[in-house]
Write an enzyme that holds these catalytic residues in place. Structure first.
Site, PDB file in Angstrom:
ATOM      1  N   ALA A 194       0.816  -1.221   0.000  1.00 35.30           N
ATOM      2  CA  ALA A 194       0.000   0.000   0.000  1.00 35.30           C
ATOM      3  C   ALA A 194       0.845   1.265   0.000  1.00 35.30           C
ATOM      4  O   ALA A 194       0.427   2.300   0.510  1.00 35.30           O
ATOM      5  CB  ALA A 194      -0.950  -0.005   1.200  1.00 35.30           C
ATOM      6  N   THR A 202       2.971   3.432  -5.047  1.00 37.75           N
ATOM      7  CA  THR A 202       2.594   2.738  -6.283  1.00 37.75           C
ATOM      8  C   THR A 202       1.374   1.853  -6.067  1.00 37.75           C
ATOM      9  O   THR A 202       0.441   1.858  -6.876  1.00 37.75           O
ATOM     10  CB  THR A 202       3.756   1.890  -6.821  1.00 37.75           C
ATOM     11  OG1 THR A 202       4.895   2.732  -7.032  1.00 37.75           O
ATOM     12  CG2 THR A 202       3.382   1.223  -8.138  1.00 37.75           C
ATOM     13  N   THR A 209       7.374  -5.491  -8.330  1.00 36.82           N
ATOM     14  CA  THR A 209       8.518  -5.385  -7.416  1.00 36.82           C
ATOM     15  C   THR A 209       9.853  -5.608  -8.125  1.00 36.82           C
ATOM     16  O   THR A 209      10.016  -6.549  -8.895  1.00 36.82           O
ATOM     17  CB  THR A 209       8.369  -6.412  -6.277  1.00 36.82           C
ATOM     18  OG1 THR A 209       7.086  -6.242  -5.669  1.00 36.82           O
ATOM     19  CG2 THR A 209       9.458  -6.222  -5.234  1.00 36.82           C
ATOM     20  N   HIS A 253      14.516  -3.108 -17.641  1.00 40.56           N
ATOM     21  CA  HIS A 253      14.483  -1.668 -17.422  1.00 40.56           C
ATOM     22  C   HIS A 253      15.844  -1.049 -17.723  1.00 40.56           C
ATOM     23  O   HIS A 253      16.864  -1.727 -17.794  1.00 40.56           O
ATOM     24  CB  HIS A 253      14.185  -1.397 -15.942  1.00 40.56           C
ATOM     25  CG  HIS A 253      12.752  -1.052 -15.678  1.00 40.56           C
ATOM     26  ND1 HIS A 253      11.943  -0.430 -16.586  1.00 40.56           N
ATOM     27  CD2 HIS A 253      11.992  -1.216 -14.562  1.00 40.56           C
ATOM     28  CE1 HIS A 253      10.740  -0.240 -16.057  1.00 40.56           C
ATOM     29  NE2 HIS A 253      10.750  -0.721 -14.836  1.00 40.56           N
TER      30      HIS A 253
END
Length: 314
Positions: free
Chosen positions: A13, A16, A124, A180
């Site tokens: 929570a 994001t 994640t 990424h």
């Protein structure tokens, strides 16, 4: 038989996770459950209640629940995992991978227990290795465990191209392979503006600059924020993936998918173009790559395997 309301659970929570929960609710994709650890139950419930109280104004009819109990996630259609820690100063890469892998395993056990038929989307970091961990821990088929990175990278790429050309982002298409950042493999040959190849509209040096900015996109935001990292665009990317699954949209999206021979690689999760629909990753799209693209993709694969080598051994 009564029609069941759709349910999307978001694990974690933080910025994001909470933003993802809100965007899923705004798209009215289903009821939303936001989950965090017991120590964060108060803030998690508070965020969920705040979101819920916004729904009458926004004209969306969904339930939003904040909790630390996975009981509330029972029979989720889609579970989004954003839980994990960010790399801290002095922390080694191996420490980060090991810690987040432990979190993935704990979360996945709860997901399997309460939602054995769910589709899982993993954000994640490092996302390729964490998605692989969730896949192995869950025992789910490969199409139901999906990682997110390429949707975000492509969104950044489209944004920068649209700004450069002063065109609508809706008319910009593009694709990236691999992971990424520096491991991203931009497929400029498959990038268009209103159906016109990008190479016809921009000189190579401008394209190269846009690619480099896209590779550094996350770092650019970290530098500007000074504390924390991007969450609006990552959350929007996750919501787009959830929507593609729940609405069986058959979207062509770059996701982190499990390869079994595609592109010549086995037993690895990495970013590739896929068809994302009601059965999760319904197909990995194999593109003909140039020698240069193959070499860059191979480097990306090597980088992912290097990170995976830090995963705790069973």
């Amino acid at each position: 038989m009564a029609i069941k309301r759709r349910k999307v659970s978001v694990i974690g929570a933080g910025f994001t996770g909470a933003t993802t929960a809100l965007m899923v609710a705004q798209k009215e994709l289903g009821d939303v459950v936001l989950v965090d650890i017991p120590q964060m139950e108060g803030p998690t419930k508070g965020k969920a209640l705040d979101m819920l109280e916004s729904t009458p104004v926004q004209g969306v009819d969904v339930n939003i629940t904040g909790t630390s109990s996975y009981e509330y996630t029972k029979d989720s259609d889609v579970v989004v995992i954003t839980a994990g820690i960010a790399r801290k100063p002095g922390m080694s890469r191996d420490d980060l991978v090991s810690t987040n892998a432990g979190i993935m395993k704990a979360v996945t056990k709860e997901v399997v227990k309460h939602s054995p038929n769910a589709y899982i989307i993993v954000l994640t970091n490092p996302a390729d290795a964490m998605t692989y961990t969730v896949y192995k821990e869950s025992g789910f088929p490969k199409n139901r465990v999906i990682g997110q990175s390429g949707v975000l990278d492509t969104a950044r790429f489209r944004t920068f191209v649209a700004q450069e050309l002063n065109l609508s982002v809706e008319d910009i298409t593009g694709f990236v392979l691999g992971g990424h950042g520096d491991d991203m493999v931009p497929l400029i040959r498959y990038s268009y503006a209103g159906g016109i190849p990008l190479e016809k509209l921009l000189p190579q040096e401008r394209i190269d600059a846009i690619v480099e900015r896209t590779r550094k996109g996350g770092g650019e935001i970290v530098g500007l924020l000074g504390n924390g990292s991007a969450y609006y665009a990552p959350a929007a990317s996750l919501a787009e993936m959830v929507e593609a699954i729940l609405k069986d949209k058959k979207r062509v999206l770059p996701t982190i998918a499990y390869l079994e021979g595609e592109y010549g690689y086995e037993d690895i999760y990495v970013g590739v173009p896929t068809i994302l629909g009601g059965d999760g990753i319904e197909k990995v799209i194999e593109l003909d790559l140039t020698d240069e693209e193959k070499a860059t993709f191979a480097k990306s694969i090597e980088s992912v395997r290097n990170v995976m080598s830090a995963l705790p051994k069973e």
